[in-house]
Design a protein around this motif. Sequence first.
Motif, mmCIF file in Angstrom:
data_model
loop_
_atom_site.group_PDB
_atom_site.id
_atom_site.type_symbol
_atom_site.label_atom_id
_atom_site.label_comp_id
_atom_site.label_asym_id
_atom_site.label_seq_id
_atom_site.Cartn_x
_atom_site.Cartn_y
_atom_site.Cartn_z
ATOM 1 N N ALA A 1 4.774 7.530 -8.476
ATOM 2 C CA ALA A 1 5.379 6.441 -7.701
ATOM 3 C C ALA A 1 6.421 6.981 -6.734
ATOM 4 C CB ALA A 1 6.009 5.423 -8.648
ATOM 5 N N ALA A 2 7.264 7.903 -7.197
ATOM 6 C CA ALA A 2 8.334 8.428 -6.359
ATOM 7 C C ALA A 2 7.793 9.158 -5.133
ATOM 8 C CB ALA A 2 9.226 9.364 -7.174
ATOM 9 N N VAL B 1 10.039 -3.635 -10.844
ATOM 10 C CA VAL B 1 9.451 -3.660 -12.194
ATOM 11 C C VAL B 1 9.237 -2.239 -12.712
ATOM 12 C CG1 VAL B 1 7.465 -4.383 -13.574
ATOM 13 C CG2 VAL B 1 8.349 -5.892 -11.779
ATOM 14 N N ALA B 2 8.609 -1.385 -11.892
ATOM 15 C CA ALA B 2 8.335 -0.014 -12.328
ATOM 16 C C ALA B 2 9.628 0.756 -12.577
ATOM 17 C CB ALA B 2 7.481 0.708 -11.285
ATOM 18 N N LEU C 1 1.626 -1.715 -8.684
ATOM 19 C CA LEU C 1 1.583 -0.800 -7.548
ATOM 20 C C LEU C 1 0.146 -0.416 -7.199
ATOM 21 C CD1 LEU C 1 4.606 1.552 -8.340
ATOM 22 C CD2 LEU C 1 4.428 -0.108 -6.475
ATOM 23 N N GLY C 2 -0.732 -0.455 -8.179
ATOM 24 C CA GLY C 2 -2.135 -0.157 -7.932
ATOM 25 C C GLY C 2 -2.880 -1.244 -7.187
ATOM 26 N N THR C 3 -2.191 -2.353 -6.876
ATOM 27 C CA THR C 3 -2.836 -3.469 -6.167
ATOM 28 C C THR C 3 -2.396 -3.562 -4.707
ATOM 29 O OG1 THR C 3 -1.101 -5.096 -6.711
ATOM 30 C CG2 THR C 3 -2.873 -4.772 -8.333
ATOM 31 N N ASP D 1 -3.578 3.660 -3.865
ATOM 32 C CA ASP D 1 -3.827 2.686 -4.940
ATOM 33 C C ASP D 1 -4.474 3.352 -6.144
ATOM 34 O OD1 ASP D 1 -2.801 0.664 -3.487
ATOM 35 O OD2 ASP D 1 -4.695 -0.306 -3.002
ATOM 36 N N HIS D 2 -5.491 4.145 -5.863
ATOM 37 C CA HIS D 2 -6.215 4.799 -6.950
ATOM 38 C C HIS D 2 -5.327 5.793 -7.693
ATOM 39 C CE1 HIS D 2 -10.456 3.851 -5.142
ATOM 40 N NE2 HIS D 2 -9.826 2.784 -5.593
ATOM 41 N N ALA D 3 -4.442 6.476 -6.968
ATOM 42 C CA ALA D 3 -3.510 7.390 -7.632
ATOM 43 C C ALA D 3 -2.604 6.623 -8.593
ATOM 44 C CB ALA D 3 -2.670 8.139 -6.593
ATOM 45 N N PHE D 4 -2.127 5.442 -8.166
ATOM 46 C CA PHE D 4 -1.281 4.626 -9.034
ATOM 47 C C PHE D 4 -2.054 4.144 -10.267
ATOM 48 C CE2 PHE D 4 1.400 3.381 -5.138
ATOM 49 C CZ PHE D 4 2.312 4.383 -5.404
ATOM 50 N N LEU D 5 -3.308 3.739 -10.054
ATOM 51 C CA LEU D 5 -4.098 3.246 -11.183
ATOM 52 C C LEU D 5 -4.399 4.370 -12.182
ATOM 53 C CD1 LEU D 5 -6.545 0.816 -9.338
ATOM 54 C CD2 LEU D 5 -4.597 0.223 -10.803
#
Length: 509
Positions: free
Chosen positions: A281-282, A363-364, A345-347, A468-472
Amino acid sequence: MAVKKNRLGLIVAGLLLGVLIAAMDNTIVSTAMGTIVGELGGLDQFVWVTSAYMVAEMAGMPIFGKLSDMYGRKRFFVFGIIMFLLGSALCGTAHSITELSIYRAIQGIGGGALVPIAFTIVFDIFPVESRGKMAGMFGAVFGVSSLFGPLLGAYITDYLEWRWIFYINLPLGIAAFLLVVLFYHESHEHSKQKIDIWGAATLVGSVVSLMFALELGGSKYAWDSPVIIGLFAAFAVLMIVFLAVEAKVAEPIVSYDMFRKRLFAFSSAAALFYGAAFITAAVYIPIFVQGVMGGNATNSGLILLPMTLSSVVASQVGGMLSTKMSFRSVMILSAVIFGGGMLLLGTITPETTRTMLSIYMLVAGFGMGFSFSVLGMSAIQGVDARQRGSANSTISFLRSLGMTVGITIFGIIQRNDFHDRLSSTLGASAQNMPATMDPQQMLSPERRALIPAPVMEKISSALSVSVDHAFLWAVIPAALALVSVSLMGGSRLQMSQMGPGARKDGAHH
């Protein structure tokens, strides 16, 4: 009593400054690498600037933690400050990438002593009832420094000069040095024991091999090249030898006895997984803002403010809750919130507003913030005072290892996804783009202005989906963190240590 309180306040101020300069450095430097390479050259060698610091820091953490148990905290903390300041001053004078990389290694040696020992000193000098508050404060400093680092680095690079990224450490470090030297006095004796030379050598060798394999793989060398395979093989062999040595020596750098304690073992595992998920995330939120939303480097740093603030609040809340609830209860709450934040974040899409992105980051960040303070406390719960340095350094090492491995793995996923989508949407023109292209550099405002709008839209869409995919994918270590904290057991902060026994618990005069 007033004098004692003043001294404790000065000690804490010194430790906070020491932790600040150690925690901020790598994130700050990363934002200035484009400018640094432009002035010093060495585009094919810039990876060593980051690698040298990280290798030296991670290899030093367990070793300095153990040495501080054996010979005292103060001398190694002071040594860490001196090495960090020396490295900072030298970095500001570098005239080539090679020089800068060598000086960064000197900085890293200092960081390897500062980070774990700072936390350990807090638990030595404060009674149990104050540790939650102090752990929250230290966790907040780490959270703020790691997230504000890119913003500060971008500002200094834009309005001053990149060399001030290193020089700014000097006044902070000198203040920390003076405060610790003048006001920190150790009271309990340390038994001098035989140093585990073979353990230290094999640990350093394995860490160096792994770090270089992760840093160079997929960029300077292909993952299936003999160099990278050889580095991974060296890591595996040296790690096996290290584990075998640690099982036999009288005073191991990493004691297996600590891992037999359920709370320590699963706190360490949680730190590893939290680090792997949070670093994603960072790193990728600024890339998303800059590459998809069209912000500049400073804006991409400002966008992290919600995550920064919520993690700071959560670090304080987690420290206070630990005095009233079990570590497991606090951390389950943390892991659930953190996992939910990563899912949100994945959305994100190009249509996601900054307001919604800020909410997702809140939230994260709130979920992650608990781990900054609580895992440090849970790791040393029930650990003898003369093993605290080793315990703290081990959990710091594992968190850093998780961040390094996490950003490497999820970086590969994001990069491959990004280029696959570019190839399918742009066709032959995508083949002219380098395979290791950094989206953050490619999508700078200057570069964006040169790209036709229809092409820019396709690139932004591909980048958005890949992030997105990296977050998921990062939800996986977040889920493993939840599993780990669920297995921590029902231990609580041992308030029973207060009173007559508190001074025995390692407090200092």
